[in-house]
Design a protein around this motif. Structure first.
Motif, mmCIF file in Angstrom:
data_model
loop_
_atom_site.group_PDB
_atom_site.id
_atom_site.type_symbol
_atom_site.label_atom_id
_atom_site.label_comp_id
_atom_site.label_asym_id
_atom_site.label_seq_id
_atom_site.Cartn_x
_atom_site.Cartn_y
_atom_site.Cartn_z
ATOM 1 N N SER A 1 71.574 74.139 74.331
ATOM 2 C CA SER A 1 71.202 73.023 73.460
ATOM 3 C C SER A 1 72.296 72.827 72.421
ATOM 4 C CB SER A 1 69.858 73.315 72.799
ATOM 5 O OG SER A 1 70.014 74.360 71.875
ATOM 6 N N GLY B 1 76.498 63.271 70.864
ATOM 7 C CA GLY B 1 77.680 63.247 71.709
ATOM 8 C C GLY B 1 77.437 63.449 73.188
ATOM 9 N N CYS C 1 62.425 69.860 77.931
ATOM 10 C CA CYS C 1 63.645 70.687 77.811
ATOM 11 C C CYS C 1 64.163 70.621 76.390
ATOM 12 C CB CYS C 1 64.753 70.157 78.720
ATOM 13 S SG CYS C 1 64.666 70.760 80.396
ATOM 14 N N THR C 2 64.054 69.425 75.764
ATOM 15 C CA THR C 2 64.496 69.278 74.380
ATOM 16 C C THR C 2 63.343 69.720 73.472
ATOM 17 O OG1 THR C 2 63.781 66.990 74.429
ATOM 18 C CG2 THR C 2 66.069 67.395 74.963
ATOM 19 N N ALA D 1 70.228 67.989 80.351
ATOM 20 C CA ALA D 1 70.185 66.603 80.837
ATOM 21 C C ALA D 1 71.470 66.232 81.569
ATOM 22 C CB ALA D 1 69.999 65.646 79.661
ATOM 23 N N ASN D 2 72.537 67.005 81.350
ATOM 24 C CA ASN D 2 73.840 66.614 81.892
ATOM 25 C C ASN D 2 73.887 66.729 83.426
ATOM 26 O OD1 ASN D 2 76.878 67.382 82.609
ATOM 27 N ND2 ASN D 2 76.799 66.059 80.810
ATOM 28 N N GLY E 1 76.114 72.204 73.437
ATOM 29 C CA GLY E 1 75.824 70.863 72.930
ATOM 30 C C GLY E 1 76.694 70.517 71.733
ATOM 31 N N GLN F 1 78.758 61.930 78.635
ATOM 32 C CA GLN F 1 78.356 61.764 80.045
ATOM 33 C C GLN F 1 78.572 60.324 80.515
ATOM 34 O OE1 GLN F 1 74.993 63.741 82.034
ATOM 35 N NE2 GLN F 1 73.991 61.760 82.046
HETATM 36 O O1 KG4 Z 1 67.654 70.675 72.754
HETATM 37 P P1 KG4 Z 1 68.213 69.584 71.917
HETATM 38 O O2 KG4 Z 1 67.557 68.235 71.963
HETATM 39 O O3 KG4 Z 1 68.251 69.966 70.406
HETATM 40 C C1 KG4 Z 1 68.670 71.196 69.928
HETATM 41 O O4 KG4 Z 1 69.897 71.398 69.813
HETATM 42 O O5 KG4 Z 1 67.789 72.043 69.647
HETATM 43 O O6 KG4 Z 1 69.734 69.436 72.330
HETATM 44 C C2 KG4 Z 1 70.570 68.477 71.758
HETATM 45 C C3 KG4 Z 1 71.964 68.677 72.313
HETATM 46 C C4 KG4 Z 1 72.992 67.810 71.603
HETATM 47 O O7 KG4 Z 1 74.124 68.593 71.296
HETATM 48 C C5 KG4 Z 1 73.316 66.752 72.639
HETATM 49 O O8 KG4 Z 1 74.622 66.233 72.513
HETATM 50 C C6 KG4 Z 1 73.126 67.513 73.939
HETATM 51 O O9 KG4 Z 1 71.997 68.328 73.710
HETATM 52 N N1 KG4 Z 1 72.892 66.620 75.084
HETATM 53 C C7 KG4 Z 1 73.734 66.515 76.139
HETATM 54 C C8 KG4 Z 1 73.202 65.489 76.967
HETATM 55 N N2 KG4 Z 1 72.052 65.034 76.394
HETATM 56 C C9 KG4 Z 1 71.886 65.737 75.238
HETATM 57 N N3 KG4 Z 1 74.860 67.181 76.433
HETATM 58 C C10 KG4 Z 1 75.493 66.838 77.575
HETATM 59 N N4 KG4 Z 1 75.062 65.862 78.414
HETATM 60 C C11 KG4 Z 1 73.934 65.171 78.159
HETATM 61 N N5 KG4 Z 1 73.523 64.219 78.994
#
Ligand code: KG4
Ligand code: ZN
Length: 350
Positions: free
Chosen positions: A135, A178, A303-304, A276-277, A162, A183
């Motif tokens: 994350s 980002g 997942c988030t 999600a990537n 992330g 992506q």
């Molecule tokens: O789990 P999350 O919603 O929140 C926490 O960090 O707890 O994760 C968010 C992270 C962010 O850094 C965002 O850029 C990343 O997940 N993220 C992705 C994608 N969608 C969200 N990173 C890569 N590809 C994606 N499609």
């Protein structure tokens, strides 16, 4: 059995009502994206105030959607760490207040345990399984062996995955958050155009590192002078591929280590926003498949960050007779494996 779960450890204000038969009766998530976007990242003080403004309304909405009253609940669970402490305090105090007034048990949930147990809520998965948590704040590989029984096989030595996506998106002027922006740009790009390192690839163990890759992207941008839209797409694609390949390499090592610990087990679970990537998912399917493992991915909304995973983790603990006192102190840091048990040869440090 019915549990209310509260989540406030980062930038989502969330509440959910979950049943012992794995039914999610309500799952309300309010994202603070627009509050943090002008700053290009989560601002802890703004997050805490936003949780304070919205949490009571979100709880009321979750109870309304689930069509239950507080009196119908068996327990109140709230994230009590790890995370941004201002937000954690808002959620934990709210959970304690509801528990105190209603006379219901309070369960202090480790946010990471919420992620770790989600696949049991969504897929009814049996222990043990291997978890990749990727994350914005966390990047680790865990053997999930039971409720409260987690063995860390590897973790990042610097940035979370992330975080690296978010920083690279900033460098490329792609916007916030980002990950999705990188992506999207990468989909129009040539991932072979720029040569970037695959951090940790081929090294023993299961630890991650992303700061060298991030710096390589920075140097590439500096070296190129200015990048046009195609150049930025190519660099986004090259970066995304490097991340996917290095994570896949770490996961391959973790599967081997996990299989030695638990012969016969065969599930790799992925959680966290980076799950999600699409490029990463494809790499994980291939890596898992080559080792006879299946990739289990909960739906993205679970997942988030969300309240259902906190309610579920609380429910699992409560079912085992565990609950916490109202004096439980919120924790900004709270590793899942307090002894930090590590496998011989599994990486350098936590
Ligand atoms: O789990 P999350 O919603 O929140 C926490 O960090 O707890 O994760 C968010 C992270 C962010 O850094 C965002 O850029 C990343 O997940 N993220 C992705 C994608 N969608 C969200 N990173 C890569 N590809 C994606 N499609
Ligand atoms: Zn999280």
């Amino acid at each position: 059995m019915l549990v209310l779960g509260l989540e406030t450890s980062c930038d989502e204000t969330a509440a959910a009502v979950v049943g012992g038969d794995r039914t999610i009766f309500a799952d309300v998530v309010l994202s603070q994206l627009s509050e943090h976007r002008p700053f290009g990242g989560v601002v802890p003080e703004i997050a805490a105030r936003a949780h304070l403004d919205h949490l009571d309304g979100i709880v009321a909405e979750a109870l309304r959607r689930a069509n239950v009253a507080i009196g119908d609940l068996d327990a109140i669970a709230a994230t009590a760490g790890p995370g941004l402490i201002g937000g954690v305090m808002v959620g934990a105090m709210t959970g304690k207040a509801i528990a105190a007034v209603s006379g219901k048990p309070f369960i202090a949930v480790n946010h990471l345990e919420g992620h770790a147990l989600t696949a049991r809520l969504t897929h009814g998965l049996d222990f043990p399984y291997l978890l990749l948590l990727v994350s914005g704040g966390h990047c680790q590989l865990l053997a999930v062996e039971g409720v409260g029984r987690y063995r860390r096989l590897g973790a990042t030595l610097d940035d979370a995955a992330g975080e690296a996506f978010d920083k690279v998106a900033k460098m490329l002027d792609l916007g916030y958050p980002g990950g999705p922006a990188v992506q999207e740009a990468a989909a129009r790009g040539d991932s072979a155009r720029f040569v970037l390192p695959r951090p940790m690839k081929g090294r023993p163990g299961c630890d991650f590192s992303f700061s060298g890759l991030k710096n390589a992207v920075r140097m590439t941008i500096a070296g190129a002078g200015s990048l046009d839209s195609q150049g930025r797409a190519d660099l986004a694609a090259s970066f995304q591929r490097a991340v996917a390949e290095s994570i896949a390499d770490r996961v391959a090592h973790a599967i081997d280590a996990f299989a030695r610990l638990h012969p016969g087990a065969g599930n790799l679970v992925v959680a966290g926003g980076v799950a999600a990537n699409k490029a990463l998912r494809a790499a994980l399917v291939e890596t898992a498949g080559a080792r006879g493992f299946s990739l289990v991915a909960p739906p993205l909304a679970l997942c988030t960050d969300n309240g259902a995973m906190i309610a579920w983790a609380g429910l699992e603990r409560w079912r085992l007779g565990q609950s916490d006192g109202l004096d439980f102190a919120p924790r900004p840091r709270w590793p899942l494996d307090p002894g930090a048990k590590r496998l011989p040869g599994a990486g350098v440090k936590a």
